[in-house]
Design an enzyme around this catalytic site. Structure first.
Site, short mmCIF file in Angstrom:
data_model
loop_
_atom_site.label_atom_id
_atom_site.label_comp_id
_atom_site.label_asym_id
_atom_site.label_seq_id
_atom_site.Cartn_x
_atom_site.Cartn_y
_atom_site.Cartn_z
N ILE A 170 -28.77 -0.13 -4.08
CA ILE A 170 -29.91 0.53 -3.41
C ILE A 170 -30.57 -0.50 -2.49
O ILE A 170 -30.97 -1.58 -2.94
CB ILE A 170 -30.98 0.97 -4.44
CG1 ILE A 170 -30.36 1.91 -5.47
CG2 ILE A 170 -32.15 1.68 -3.75
CD1 ILE A 170 -31.15 1.95 -6.74
N HIS A 171 -30.63 -0.19 -1.22
CA HIS A 171 -31.31 -1.13 -0.33
C HIS A 171 -31.95 -0.48 0.88
O HIS A 171 -32.67 -1.13 1.63
CB HIS A 171 -30.32 -2.19 0.18
CG HIS A 171 -29.42 -1.68 1.26
ND1 HIS A 171 -28.42 -0.78 1.01
CD2 HIS A 171 -29.40 -1.91 2.59
CE1 HIS A 171 -27.80 -0.50 2.15
NE2 HIS A 171 -28.38 -1.17 3.13
N ARG A 172 -31.66 0.80 1.12
CA ARG A 172 -32.10 1.41 2.37
C ARG A 172 -33.62 1.53 2.41
O ARG A 172 -34.23 1.98 1.42
CB ARG A 172 -31.42 2.77 2.52
CG ARG A 172 -31.27 3.19 3.95
CD ARG A 172 -30.09 4.08 4.15
NE ARG A 172 -28.82 3.38 4.09
CZ ARG A 172 -28.38 2.52 5.00
NH1 ARG A 172 -29.09 2.24 6.07
NH2 ARG A 172 -27.22 1.93 4.86
N ARG A 218 -34.38 -7.03 -0.79
CA ARG A 218 -35.49 -6.13 -0.40
C ARG A 218 -35.91 -5.26 -1.60
O ARG A 218 -37.08 -5.09 -1.89
CB ARG A 218 -35.07 -5.23 0.75
CG ARG A 218 -36.18 -4.29 1.19
CD ARG A 218 -35.65 -3.12 2.01
NE ARG A 218 -35.24 -3.53 3.33
CZ ARG A 218 -34.20 -3.01 3.99
NH1 ARG A 218 -33.46 -2.07 3.44
NH2 ARG A 218 -33.90 -3.43 5.18
N ASP A 224 -27.10 4.12 -1.85
CA ASP A 224 -27.66 4.63 -0.60
C ASP A 224 -27.07 3.85 0.58
O ASP A 224 -27.52 3.97 1.71
CB ASP A 224 -29.20 4.59 -0.59
CG ASP A 224 -29.76 3.18 -0.73
OD1 ASP A 224 -28.98 2.20 -0.71
OD2 ASP A 224 -30.99 3.06 -0.86
#
Ligand code: UDP
Length: 380
Positions: free
Chosen positions: A208-210, A243, A284
């Protein structure tokens, strides 16, 4: 013949590794025939800079060392794109390349393309034509603008070609297949388990990073509630993007006592091992959705839309968004369903060679306009 390649983010290092290798191979062939070589100058914008997000890819994938590192990172999108633009322009004035090569859809992509177009340097865009049709995503803005000013548009799929046609971008469009397919084939037998994962048993791989997820507290909480629930019945390995880590820390998420097996971001070879050995992918990421398919694993995409629509149409990928119940429903459905991964959607691993050869052909012929400027749809 000289090109400047601008890269700055993890997925770009992986894509550039494929094309740089193809350029070196082509140069060996051309040297034997006493033909001009293609000189590649690599510029790293500095967008991703951690060892695990940058250096490891250069080492593992033998990417030539960047001639420049611009050190631009941790700024807002506008400041980042602006600073990169200014610094890349100076590089271009110094290097005087015949072409700019950019990848994907990050701020580094757009900054490289803008710097080049303002100096009348032609641009080649690898991964052209992808669309999510969600203009709130910074990536969508970057890719649309880059395609609009690029000269050579290297598409990974037929759908990407169609998307460009719909925008009246029809010149120098080539469906060359996906460079990430090349990478997956080339590196498959070098995959290595991350420390502590070799004996892990059945697991789901998650990334998950978006920004649309991490920067929205409702979305990130919805996703993590679902992951915690799934982790009660099946292990989840989550290599955590910096992030996402900083957002979780801000929300006081208890990482140490999480049921999810959270690890640091891994290198490409460890990621390939996780993809080849997991049972399900939840992500994502754009790249990881395709890699799930390359390694024949079903995928739940933690978004409401995807650029890789063919995966959803073929039943390999299900869009589940960010609401806990929707994710759980998708999870129950996909674990009962066992799709056959029998379609060839992204070429046969020859995209890098096609890109390198087309760039050389363009540079050799562009000046006397011999290059065929019609759209081509050659598939590797
Ligand atoms: N990746 C990796 N290590 C990780 C997570 C991802 O090597 O810990 C690789 C992944 O295999 C894929 C690429 O990074 O090749 C995807 O990049 P990312 O998800 O950051 O960006 P996106 O594809 O969404 O643009």
């Amino acid at each position: 013949m000289k090109i400047v390649t601008v890269i700055g983010a993890r997925p770009q290092f992986i894509k550039a590794a494929v094309v740089s290798r193809a350029i070196s191979k082509l140069n060996i062939e051309r040297k034997k025939e006493n033909l001009k070589l293609l000189d590649e100058v690599i510029v790293h914008t500095g967008q991703h800079y951690d060892k695990n997000m940058s250096d490891i890819f250069f080492t593992e994938m033998k990417i030539p060392k960047p001639t420049y590192n611009l050190g631009v990172n941790n700024l807002s999108h506008g400041a980042m794109t602006g600073q990169m633009l200014e610094k890349i322009e100076l590089v271009l004035i110094e290097q005087k390349p015949d072409l700019m090569l950019v990848y994907g859809d990050t701020d580094s992509t757009l900054a490289g393309a803008l710097a080049a177009v303002k100096l009348n340097i032609p641009i080649a865009h690898v991964e052209a034509g992808l669309r999510s049709y969600n203009m709130f995503m910074p990536e969508e803005v970057n890719r649309i603008l880059t395609d609009r000013i690029a000269t050579l548009l290297f598409c990974p799929t037929e759908q990407a070609v169609k998307n460009l046609m719909n925008e009246d971008l029809t010149k120098y469009v080539l469906n060359c297949g996906d460079v990430m397919q090349d990478a997956a084939i080339f590196y498959a037998n070098r995959a290595t388990p991350p420390p502590g994962c070799f004996d892990i048993g059945l697991f789901t791989l998650c990334t998950i990073h978006r920004a649309e997820n991490t920067d929205n507290p409702e979305r990130i909480s919805g996703i993590f509630r679902a992951l915690e629930e799934i982790a009660l019945e099946r292990q989840i390995v989550l290599p955590l993007h910096p992030r996402t880590l900083s957002k979780l820390i801000n929300m006081d998420y208890d990482i140490d006592n999480s049921k999810i097996h959270i690890i640091k971001p891994v290198g490409y070879l460890e990621m390939q091992w996780l993809l080849l050995n997991c049972n399900l992918v939840m992500t994502d990421s754009g790249g990881v959705q395709k890699e799930a398919y390359f390694s024949k694993k079903p995928c739940l995409t933690l978004r409401n839309e995807t650029e890789w629509t063919e995966l959803v149409e073929q039943g390999y990928n299900k869009l589940v968004g960010f609401v806990t119940n929707d994710i759980m429903e998708g999870y129950r459905a996909i674990t009962k369903n066992n799709p056959k991964f029998d379609k060839k959607l992204y070429g046969s691993g020859n995209a890098g060679n096609l890109i390198a050869k087309t760039i050389v052909k363009y540079l050799e012929n562009a000046k006397n306009k011999l290059f065929n400027n019609n759209s081509t749809t050659q598939q590797s």
